[in-house]
Design an enzyme around this catalytic site. Structure first.
Site, short mmCIF file in Angstrom:
data_model
loop_
_atom_site.label_atom_id
_atom_site.label_comp_id
_atom_site.label_asym_id
_atom_site.label_seq_id
_atom_site.Cartn_x
_atom_site.Cartn_y
_atom_site.Cartn_z
N ARG A 28 -51.89 48.02 27.31
CA ARG A 28 -50.87 48.60 26.43
C ARG A 28 -49.53 47.88 26.60
NH1 ARG A 28 -51.13 54.60 28.23
NH2 ARG A 28 -51.33 53.44 30.16
N ASN A 46 -54.12 54.67 24.97
CA ASN A 46 -55.48 54.77 25.50
C ASN A 46 -56.18 55.96 24.85
OD1 ASN A 46 -55.17 52.63 27.29
ND2 ASN A 46 -54.74 53.93 29.06
#
Length: 103
Positions: A28, A46
Protein backbone atom coordinates in the site's frame (compact mmCIF):
# COMPACT_ATOMS: atom_id res chain seq x y z
CA UNK A 1 -5.71 20.51 -29.99
CA UNK A 2 -4.22 17.45 -31.70
CA UNK A 3 -5.39 13.92 -31.05
CA UNK A 4 -2.17 13.21 -29.10
CA UNK A 5 -2.76 16.16 -26.76
CA UNK A 6 -6.34 15.12 -26.01
CA UNK A 7 -5.15 11.60 -25.13
CA UNK A 8 -2.75 13.09 -22.58
CA UNK A 9 -5.34 15.36 -20.98
CA UNK A 10 -8.17 12.78 -20.96
CA UNK A 11 -8.90 11.77 -17.38
CA UNK A 12 -9.80 8.22 -16.50
CA UNK A 13 -10.69 6.26 -13.38
CA UNK A 14 -10.05 2.57 -12.86
CA UNK A 15 -10.58 0.16 -9.96
CA UNK A 16 -8.00 -2.54 -9.28
CA UNK A 17 -7.49 -5.70 -7.26
CA UNK A 18 -4.05 -7.23 -6.85
CA UNK A 19 -3.61 -10.91 -5.95
CA UNK A 20 -0.57 -12.76 -4.62
CA UNK A 21 1.79 -12.04 -1.75
CA UNK A 22 0.77 -8.39 -1.40
CA UNK A 23 -0.01 -7.87 2.29
CA UNK A 24 2.64 -7.26 4.93
CA UNK A 25 5.13 -6.18 2.26
CA UNK A 26 4.48 -2.39 2.21
CA UNK A 27 2.43 -2.76 -0.98
CA UNK A 28 0.00 0.00 0.00
CA UNK A 29 2.78 2.43 0.90
CA UNK A 30 4.59 1.83 -2.40
CA UNK A 31 1.31 2.11 -4.33
CA UNK A 32 0.60 5.47 -2.71
CA UNK A 33 4.16 6.66 -3.45
CA UNK A 34 4.01 5.52 -7.10
CA UNK A 35 0.59 7.10 -7.62
CA UNK A 36 1.81 10.45 -6.31
CA UNK A 37 4.99 10.18 -8.40
CA UNK A 38 2.83 9.74 -11.53
CA UNK A 39 0.58 12.66 -10.54
CA UNK A 40 -2.43 10.44 -9.86
CA UNK A 41 -5.07 10.51 -7.15
CA UNK A 42 -6.77 7.54 -5.55
CA UNK A 43 -6.81 5.15 -2.66
CA UNK A 44 -5.59 1.68 -1.73
CA UNK A 45 -6.48 -0.81 1.01
CA UNK A 46 -6.02 -4.41 2.14
CA UNK A 47 -8.95 -6.81 1.98
CA UNK A 48 -9.84 -9.61 4.40
CA UNK A 49 -9.25 -12.02 1.51
CA UNK A 50 -5.54 -11.20 1.33
CA UNK A 51 -5.69 -8.97 -1.75
CA UNK A 52 -5.14 -5.24 -2.19
CA UNK A 53 -7.86 -3.13 -3.79
CA UNK A 54 -8.08 0.49 -4.78
CA UNK A 55 -8.82 3.08 -7.38
CA UNK A 56 -6.63 5.41 -9.41
CA UNK A 57 -7.64 8.51 -11.34
CA UNK A 58 -5.71 10.86 -13.57
CA UNK A 59 -4.43 11.36 -17.11
CA UNK A 60 -5.01 8.23 -19.21
CA UNK A 61 -1.32 7.74 -20.06
CA UNK A 62 -0.27 7.92 -16.40
CA UNK A 63 -3.08 5.56 -15.33
CA UNK A 64 -1.77 3.07 -17.92
CA UNK A 65 1.73 3.33 -16.40
CA UNK A 66 0.25 2.72 -12.96
CA UNK A 67 -1.62 -0.35 -14.22
CA UNK A 68 1.65 -1.80 -15.53
CA UNK A 69 3.38 -1.05 -12.22
CA UNK A 70 0.52 -2.61 -10.21
CA UNK A 71 0.45 -5.77 -12.32
CA UNK A 72 4.19 -6.33 -12.77
CA UNK A 73 6.26 -4.46 -10.18
CA UNK A 74 4.56 -3.56 -6.90
CA UNK A 75 6.60 -3.27 -3.71
CA UNK A 76 10.09 -4.84 -3.65
CA UNK A 77 9.02 -7.82 -1.48
CA UNK A 78 5.64 -8.45 -3.11
CA UNK A 79 4.89 -11.34 -5.45
CA UNK A 80 2.02 -10.43 -7.76
CA UNK A 81 0.16 -13.41 -9.23
CA UNK A 82 -2.72 -11.54 -10.85
CA UNK A 83 -4.06 -8.01 -11.28
CA UNK A 84 -7.59 -7.18 -12.35
CA UNK A 85 -8.75 -3.78 -13.56
CA UNK A 86 -12.46 -2.98 -13.69
CA UNK A 87 -14.83 -0.04 -14.19
CA UNK A 88 -12.36 1.90 -16.33
CA UNK A 89 -14.16 5.02 -17.50
CA UNK A 90 -13.53 8.52 -18.71
CA UNK A 91 -14.17 11.23 -16.12
CA UNK A 92 -14.59 14.99 -16.52
CA UNK A 93 -12.75 15.85 -13.33
CA UNK A 94 -10.95 14.06 -10.52
CA UNK A 95 -13.40 12.66 -7.96
CA UNK A 96 -10.95 12.24 -5.08
CA UNK A 97 -7.98 14.28 -3.90
CA UNK A 98 -4.56 13.03 -2.92
CA UNK A 99 -3.57 9.39 -2.66
CA UNK A 100 -4.56 7.69 0.57
CA UNK A 101 -4.36 4.36 2.30
CA UNK A 102 -7.76 3.30 3.59
CA UNK A 103 -8.32 0.96 6.51
Amino acid sequence: MSEDESAVTKLVSVDFEIFGYVQGVCFRMYTEKKGLQLGLVGWVKNTHGGTVVGQVQGPADMVEKMKVWLSKEGSPSSRISKATFTNQRAIDKLEVSGFKTRF
